[in-house]
Design an enzyme around this catalytic site. Structure first.
Site, mmCIF file in Angstrom:
data_model
loop_
_atom_site.group_PDB
_atom_site.id
_atom_site.type_symbol
_atom_site.label_atom_id
_atom_site.label_comp_id
_atom_site.label_asym_id
_atom_site.label_seq_id
_atom_site.Cartn_x
_atom_site.Cartn_y
_atom_site.Cartn_z
ATOM 1 N N LYS A 51 0.841 -1.198 0.000
ATOM 2 C CA LYS A 51 0.000 0.000 0.000
ATOM 3 C C LYS A 51 0.878 1.252 0.000
ATOM 4 O O LYS A 51 2.064 1.170 0.357
ATOM 5 C CB LYS A 51 -0.912 -0.020 1.229
ATOM 6 C CG LYS A 51 -0.149 -0.077 2.539
ATOM 7 C CD LYS A 51 -1.043 -0.464 3.709
ATOM 8 C CE LYS A 51 -0.277 -0.342 5.013
ATOM 9 N NZ LYS A 51 -0.931 -1.029 6.121
ATOM 10 N N TYR A 102 16.244 30.459 8.082
ATOM 11 C CA TYR A 102 15.038 31.158 8.533
ATOM 12 C C TYR A 102 14.990 31.204 10.053
ATOM 13 O O TYR A 102 15.268 30.207 10.731
ATOM 14 C CB TYR A 102 13.780 30.436 8.050
ATOM 15 C CG TYR A 102 13.470 30.597 6.584
ATOM 16 C CD1 TYR A 102 13.233 31.839 6.022
ATOM 17 C CD2 TYR A 102 13.390 29.471 5.770
ATOM 18 C CE1 TYR A 102 12.926 31.963 4.673
ATOM 19 C CE2 TYR A 102 13.076 29.585 4.421
ATOM 20 C CZ TYR A 102 12.843 30.839 3.875
ATOM 21 O OH TYR A 102 12.537 30.956 2.549
HETATM 22 C C1 LIG Z 1 -0.264 -1.905 6.847
HETATM 23 C C2 LIG Z 1 -0.914 -3.188 7.209
HETATM 24 C C3 LIG Z 1 -0.147 -4.340 7.440
HETATM 25 C C4 LIG Z 1 1.359 -4.319 7.474
HETATM 26 O O1 LIG Z 1 1.786 -3.798 8.715
HETATM 27 P P1 LIG Z 1 3.336 -3.620 9.070
HETATM 28 O O2 LIG Z 1 3.322 -3.127 10.460
HETATM 29 O O3 LIG Z 1 3.870 -2.627 8.105
HETATM 30 O O4 LIG Z 1 3.956 -4.962 8.909
HETATM 31 C C5 LIG Z 1 -0.825 -5.525 7.643
HETATM 32 N N1 LIG Z 1 -2.183 -5.575 7.653
HETATM 33 C C6 LIG Z 1 -2.955 -4.479 7.475
HETATM 34 C C7 LIG Z 1 -4.423 -4.598 7.510
HETATM 35 C C8 LIG Z 1 -2.340 -3.257 7.245
HETATM 36 O O5 LIG Z 1 -3.097 -2.166 7.068
#
Ligand SMILES: *Cc1c(COP(=O)(O)O)cnc(C)c1O
Length: 350
Positions: free
Chosen positions: A35, A244
Site C-alpha cells: 500500500k 530562517y
Molecule cells: C499496513 C498493514 C499491514 C502491514 O503492517 P506492518 O506493520 O507494516 O507490517 C498488515 N495488515 C494491514 C491490515 C495493514 O493495514
C-alpha cells in the site's frame, strides 16, 4: 542534476521477505504489503521482484492501487484491497481481478449484490476499532457469508509491535472465537505479529515495514540509501546565524554545506537542529531550519575535499534513527520520501 538519489535495494527487500517467511512453518504463506506505493519505495518494482521470489499474495489500501499493481504483476497473484468494496468499485474490481476485503455489513451486502460470483475476503474487528465486522455483525451474517466461500478471514492488530501489550492476546482470543471451525483461510499477523510467536501465524501473514527494513523487525537488512547533493559550501565567522528564524549561531569558525532537499522532499521541519547528515562516515549535524528545498549542515569536521553528496539515510543512519530524531516512526519517514528524488533500484551495500 540537483535532486537527491534514493537507492532502493530490491535484494535486501527480498532477503527480508524470505527471512520473515522462514519464521513461519512452510504451510503458512507470506503476503506482501505494498500500500501507499510500497511504503513510498515503488509498489511495482517491489511486487514484481517478490513475485519472482515466490510471493503469491499482495495487499494495497485502495482499488486504484490494485489496478496499477495488476498491470505490473499480470494475471495470477492475488491482490487484496484493504478498503474493501467501496461504492462504485465493482467495475474495476471485476476488470482487474482484485479481491476486496469487506469491512462492514453494508459492504457485504453491496458485494454480494453487485458482484455475486467475484472472490472476496472478510475483515473482522477484534480490538483496533478501525475496519471490519464486529462480533455482533459477524454473527448476524456469518452463515450467509460462509456459504458464499470467502477466500480469507482477516483482522489487524493494534499493538503487535509491543509484545508485552495485553491487547495482543485479547485480539487473538476474539479472532479465534470468531473464526475457529469455519474452515476458511485466516490471517492476523503483520510484521509485529509474526514476531510474537506461532499462535499468531494462521494461514497467511501480512508483513509491510519489516520488508522495508524497519522496526519492529530488528534483524531486517537496510533497504534505502538517500544521498543529497551539496549545492554550495561557505565559511561562517563566530556569531553568524543560519537559515530562517536565525535558529542556529556559529560558536566557532564553521564550514557550512547547503544541501538540496527540504521539507517538500520529506525532511520534516521537526528535524530542524536535530538531524545528522554524513560525509562518508563523518557525522555532520543539520543546523538551522529545514526549509522547503534546502537544509544546511555543519561540515567543519569533514575532510577538506567534501563529497558531492551527503547521506541522510544509509548504513550510518537508518529509517528508525531518523524517525526518532523527527519524533515519528519509520513508516512515516518512508512514505514521506519525496517524488523529486531519483529512485534507483540497485544494491545498497551495508
Ligand atoms: C499496513 C498493514 C499491514 C502491514 O503492517 P506492518 O506493520 O507494516 O507490517 C498488515 N495488515 C494491514 C491490515 C495493514 O493495514
Amino acid at each position: 542534476m540537483a535532486s537527491g538519489t534514493l537507492d532502493i535495494d530490491l535484494s535486501a527487500i527480498t532477503a527480508n521477505w524470505r527471512a520473515l517467511d522462514a519464521r513461519t512453518p512452510s504451510g503458512v504463506r507470506t503476503a506482501v504489503m505494498v500500500k501507499a506505493d510500497g511504503y513510498g519505495l515503488g509498489a511495482s518494482p517491489i511486487a514484481t521482484r517478490l513475485r519472482a521470489a515466490g510471493a503469491e499474495d499482495f495487499f494495497v489500501a485502495l482499488a486504484e492501487e490494485g489496478v496499477a499493481l495488476r498491470t505490473a504483476l499480470g494475471p495470477g497473484p492475488r491482490i487484496g484491497i484493504l478498503s474493501g468494496h467501496m461504492s462504485g468499485d465493482a467495475p474495476i474490481l471485476a476488470a482487474h481481478d482484485l479481491t476486496p476485503m469487506l469491512t462492514s455489513r453494508a459492504q457485504v451486502a453491496r458485494h454480494l449484490h453487485d458482484l455475486p460470483d467475484h472472490p472476496f475476503g472478510i475483515q473482522l474487528e477484534t480490538g483496533m476499532n478501525r475496519l471490519g465486522l464486529d462480533p455482533q455483525d459477524w454473527q448476524a451474517v456469518a452463515a450467509e457469508v460462509l456459504a458464499r466461500g470467502p477466500r480469507l478471514l482477516m483482522s489487524h492488530m493494534a499493538c503487535s509491535d509491543d509484545p508485552a501489550h495485553p491487547l495482543n492476546a485479547r485480539q487473538l482470543a476474539v479472532f479465534r472465537a470468531m473464526t475457529d471451525g469455519t474452515g476458511v483461510r485466516r490471517s492476523l499477523a503483520s510484521t509485529g505479529g509474526i514476531l510474537l510467536g506461532r499462535a499468531y501465524d494462521f494461514d497467511l501473514t501480512r508483513p509491510g515495514i519489516g520488508l522495508y527494513g524497519g522496526a519492529p523487525f530488528a534483524n531486517a537488512r537496510a533497504v534505502v540509501r538517500l544521498s543529497l547533493p551539496v549545492v554550495q559550501v561557505r565559511t561562517l565567522e563566530p556569531g553568524q546565524t543560519v537559515g530562517y528564524g536565525a535558529t542556529w549561531t556559529a560558536s566557532r569558525p564553521t564550514r557550512l554545506a547547503t544541501v538540496a532537499a527540504g521539507y517538500a522532499d520529506g525532511l520534516f521541519r521537526a528535524l530542524t537542529n536535530r538531524a545528522t547528515l554524513y560525509a562518508g562516515a563523518v557525522p555532520c549535524p543539520l543546523v538551522g531550519r529545514v526549509s522547503m528545498d534546502l537544509v544546511t549542515a555543519d561540515v567543519t569536521a569533514a575532510p577538506g575535499d567534501l563529497p558531492d553528496q551527503l547521506e541522510l539515510l544509509g548504513p550510518h543512519q537508518g529509517i528508525d534513527a531518523l524517525a526518532q530524531a523527527a519524533g515519528t516512526i519509520g513508516y512515516e519517514i518512508l512514505t514521506a520520501l519525496g517524488s523529486r528524488y531519483d529512485r534507483q533500484y540497485g544494491q545498497v551495500a551495508a
